[in-house]
Design a protein around this motif. Sequence first.
Motif, PDB file in Angstrom:
ATOM      1  N   ILE A  86      52.143  69.474  20.052  1.00  0.00           N
ATOM      2  CA  ILE A  86      50.752  70.071  19.549  1.00  0.00           C
ATOM      3  C   ILE A  86      50.261  69.005  20.569  1.00  0.00           C
ATOM      4  O   ILE A  86      50.029  67.547  20.338  1.00  0.00           O
ATOM      5  N   PRO A  87      49.338  69.719  21.546  1.00  0.00           N
ATOM      6  CA  PRO A  87      48.800  68.881  23.369  1.00  0.00           C
ATOM      7  C   PRO A  87      48.427  67.767  22.863  1.00  0.00           C
ATOM      8  O   PRO A  87      48.322  66.591  23.342  1.00  0.00           O
ATOM      9  N   ASN A  88      46.581  68.001  21.753  1.00  0.00           N
ATOM     10  CA  ASN A  88      45.777  66.740  21.542  1.00  0.00           C
ATOM     11  C   ASN A  88      46.799  65.289  20.396  1.00  0.00           C
ATOM     12  O   ASN A  88      45.495  65.064  19.922  1.00  0.00           O
ATOM     13  N   LEU A  89      47.691  66.055  19.526  1.00  0.00           N
ATOM     14  CA  LEU A  89      47.879  65.199  18.552  1.00  0.00           C
ATOM     15  C   LEU A  89      49.066  63.854  19.982  1.00  0.00           C
ATOM     16  O   LEU A  89      49.848  64.229  19.863  1.00  0.00           O
ATOM     17  N   ASP A  90      47.835  62.558  19.618  1.00  0.00           N
ATOM     18  CA  ASP A  90      48.477  61.247  20.247  1.00  0.00           C
ATOM     19  C   ASP A  90      48.481  61.960  21.253  1.00  0.00           C
ATOM     20  O   ASP A  90      50.177  61.549  21.761  1.00  0.00           O
ATOM     21  N   MET A  91      48.545  62.420  22.738  1.00  0.00           N
ATOM     22  CA  MET A  91      49.142  62.468  23.415  1.00  0.00           C
ATOM     23  C   MET A  91      48.403  61.281  24.048  1.00  0.00           C
ATOM     24  O   MET A  91      47.484  60.159  24.376  1.00  0.00           O
ATOM     25  N   LYS A  92      49.361  60.805  25.634  1.00  0.00           N
ATOM     26  CA  LYS A  92      48.673  59.500  26.460  1.00  0.00           C
ATOM     27  C   LYS A  92      48.838  60.153  27.672  1.00  0.00           C
ATOM     28  O   LYS A  92      50.111  60.631  27.776  1.00  0.00           O
ATOM     29  N   VAL A  93      48.555  59.489  28.866  1.00  0.00           N
ATOM     30  CA  VAL A  93      48.074  59.755  29.798  1.00  0.00           C
ATOM     31  C   VAL A  93      48.320  58.808  31.068  1.00  0.00           C
ATOM     32  O   VAL A  93      47.629  57.420  30.523  1.00  0.00           O
ATOM     33  N   ILE A  94      49.655  58.783  31.198  1.00  0.00           N
ATOM     34  CA  ILE A  94      49.768  57.023  32.246  1.00  0.00           C
ATOM     35  C   ILE A  94      50.226  57.668  33.578  1.00  0.00           C
ATOM     36  O   ILE A  94      50.961  58.016  33.942  1.00  0.00           O
ATOM     37  N   GLY A  95      49.062  57.385  34.519  1.00  0.00           N
ATOM     38  CA  GLY A  95      49.550  57.913  35.870  1.00  0.00           C
ATOM     39  C   GLY A  95      48.922  59.654  35.734  1.00  0.00           C
ATOM     40  O   GLY A  95      48.339  59.861  35.440  1.00  0.00           O
ATOM     41  N   GLU A  96      50.632  60.064  36.174  1.00  0.00           N
ATOM     42  CA  GLU A  96      50.382  61.880  36.807  1.00  0.00           C
ATOM     43  C   GLU A  96      51.155  62.379  35.009  1.00  0.00           C
ATOM     44  O   GLU A  96      51.529  63.553  35.146  1.00  0.00           O
ATOM     45  N   TYR A  97      51.535  61.573  34.298  1.00  0.00           N
ATOM     46  CA  TYR A  97      52.639  61.683  33.098  1.00  0.00           C
ATOM     47  C   TYR A  97      51.619  61.629  31.772  1.00  0.00           C
ATOM     48  O   TYR A  97      50.999  60.947  31.664  1.00  0.00           O
ATOM     49  N   HIS A  98      51.762  62.621  31.121  1.00  0.00           N
ATOM     50  CA  HIS A  98      51.543  63.043  29.368  1.00  0.00           C
ATOM     51  C   HIS A  98      52.529  63.447  29.298  1.00  0.00           C
ATOM     52  O   HIS A  98      53.350  63.502  29.281  1.00  0.00           O
ATOM     53  N   HIS A  99      52.750  62.149  27.911  1.00  0.00           N
ATOM     54  CA  HIS A  99      53.721  61.886  26.712  1.00  0.00           C
ATOM     55  C   HIS A  99      53.136  62.687  25.579  1.00  0.00           C
ATOM     56  O   HIS A  99      52.125  61.810  25.086  1.00  0.00           O
ATOM     57  N   TYR A 100      54.002  63.336  24.781  1.00  0.00           N
ATOM     58  CA  TYR A 100      53.955  64.145  23.336  1.00  0.00           C
ATOM     59  C   TYR A 100      54.459  63.593  22.776  1.00  0.00           C
ATOM     60  O   TYR A 100      55.320  63.210  22.873  1.00  0.00           O
ATOM     61  N   GLY A 101      54.388  63.427  21.177  1.00  0.00           N
ATOM     62  CA  GLY A 101      54.588  62.580  20.368  1.00  0.00           C
ATOM     63  C   GLY A 101      54.382  61.741  19.166  1.00  0.00           C
ATOM     64  O   GLY A 101      53.131  61.286  19.756  1.00  0.00           O
ATOM     65  N   CYS A 102      54.261  62.017  18.108  1.00  0.00           N
ATOM     66  CA  CYS A 102      53.470  60.818  17.138  1.00  0.00           C
ATOM     67  C   CYS A 102      54.500  61.129  15.880  1.00  0.00           C
ATOM     68  O   CYS A 102      54.822  61.732  15.276  1.00  0.00           O
ATOM     69  N   PRO A 103      54.877  58.985  16.034  1.00  0.00           N
ATOM     70  CA  PRO A 103      54.407  58.090  16.187  1.00  0.00           C
ATOM     71  C   PRO A 103      54.836  57.037  17.315  1.00  0.00           C
ATOM     72  O   PRO A 103      54.484  57.046  18.395  1.00  0.00           O
ATOM     73  N   ALA A 104      56.131  58.458  18.080  1.00  0.00           N
ATOM     74  CA  ALA A 104      56.263  58.142  19.289  1.00  0.00           C
ATOM     75  C   ALA A 104      56.361  59.151  20.005  1.00  0.00           C
ATOM     76  O   ALA A 104      56.837  60.206  19.438  1.00  0.00           O
ATOM     77  N   GLU A 105      56.066  58.805  21.393  1.00  0.00           N
ATOM     78  CA  GLU A 105      56.600  59.194  22.814  1.00  0.00           C
ATOM     79  C   GLU A 105      57.846  60.728  22.766  1.00  0.00           C
ATOM     80  O   GLU A 105      59.151  60.053  23.106  1.00  0.00           O
ATOM     81  N   VAL A 106      57.673  61.359  22.831  1.00  0.00           N
ATOM     82  CA  VAL A 106      59.464  62.027  22.546  1.00  0.00           C
ATOM     83  C   VAL A 106      59.238  63.455  23.902  1.00  0.00           C
ATOM     84  O   VAL A 106      60.395  62.634  24.777  1.00  0.00           O
ATOM     85  N   LEU A 107      58.559  63.982  24.351  1.00  0.00           N
ATOM     86  CA  LEU A 107      58.100  64.211  25.231  1.00  0.00           C
ATOM     87  C   LEU A 107      57.518  63.967  26.532  1.00  0.00           C
ATOM     88  O   LEU A 107      55.750  63.408  26.149  1.00  0.00           O
ATOM     89  N   SER A 108      57.538  64.324  27.366  1.00  0.00           N
ATOM     90  CA  SER A 108      56.682  64.017  28.419  1.00  0.00           C
ATOM     91  C   SER A 108      56.992  65.040  30.192  1.00  0.00           C
ATOM     92  O   SER A 108      57.790  65.640  30.721  1.00  0.00           O
ATOM     93  N   TYR A 109      55.861  65.015  30.640  1.00  0.00           N
ATOM     94  CA  TYR A 109      55.829  65.819  31.975  1.00  0.00           C
ATOM     95  C   TYR A 109      55.648  65.555  32.911  1.00  0.00           C
ATOM     96  O   TYR A 109      53.598  64.716  32.607  1.00  0.00           O
ATOM     97  N   ALA A 110      55.231  65.682  33.836  1.00  0.00           N
ATOM     98  CA  ALA A 110      54.736  65.261  35.539  1.00  0.00           C
ATOM     99  C   ALA A 110      53.747  66.556  35.753  1.00  0.00           C
ATOM    100  O   ALA A 110      54.058  67.807  35.353  1.00  0.00           O
ATOM    101  N   SER A 111      52.913  66.186  36.218  1.00  0.00           N
ATOM    102  CA  SER A 111      52.020  67.593  37.226  1.00  0.00           C
ATOM    103  C   SER A 111      53.039  68.297  37.921  1.00  0.00           C
ATOM    104  O   SER A 111      52.543  69.754  38.157  1.00  0.00           O
ATOM    105  N   ASN A 112      54.164  67.583  38.334  1.00  0.00           N
ATOM    106  CA  ASN A 112      55.045  69.083  39.363  1.00  0.00           C
ATOM    107  C   ASN A 112      56.331  68.728  38.897  1.00  0.00           C
ATOM    108  O   ASN A 112      56.977  69.606  38.970  1.00  0.00           O
ATOM    109  N   TRP A 113      55.915  69.374  37.364  1.00  0.00           N
ATOM    110  CA  TRP A 113      57.206  70.224  36.700  1.00  0.00           C
ATOM    111  C   TRP A 113      58.047  69.430  36.018  1.00  0.00           C
ATOM    112  O   TRP A 113      59.067  70.067  35.599  1.00  0.00           O
TER     113      TRP A 113
END
Length: 87
Positions: free
Chosen positions: A24-51
């Motif tokens: 779920i994209p908007n559920l507890d998304m954290k953006v650190i630099g170019e990385y997007h971290h997903y997961g709740c309560p702990a971040e499981v998936l992350s991706y950068a703008s270059n795939w």
Amino acid sequence: MKKLVTKRNLLILSVMITVITAMIPNLDMKVIGEYHHYGCPAEVLSYASNWRIGFSLWNFLFNIVFYYFTLRILMIIIKGFIPKSPH
């Protein structure tokens, strides 16, 4: 045997909740630099703008354990409200 089935079902449900909350994209998304971290309560998936896609095994296991015990506590609370049959 019934307790084993209940534990297995709770484990399967915990894995499903962990995967769904990471997708779920908007559920507890954290953006650190170019990385997007997903997961709740702990971040499981992350991706950068270059795939580049990352997966955190420890956070995945933590989320499974967290949801397992949360669901187990909820089941105990719900069973406390349901009256026992006299038979």
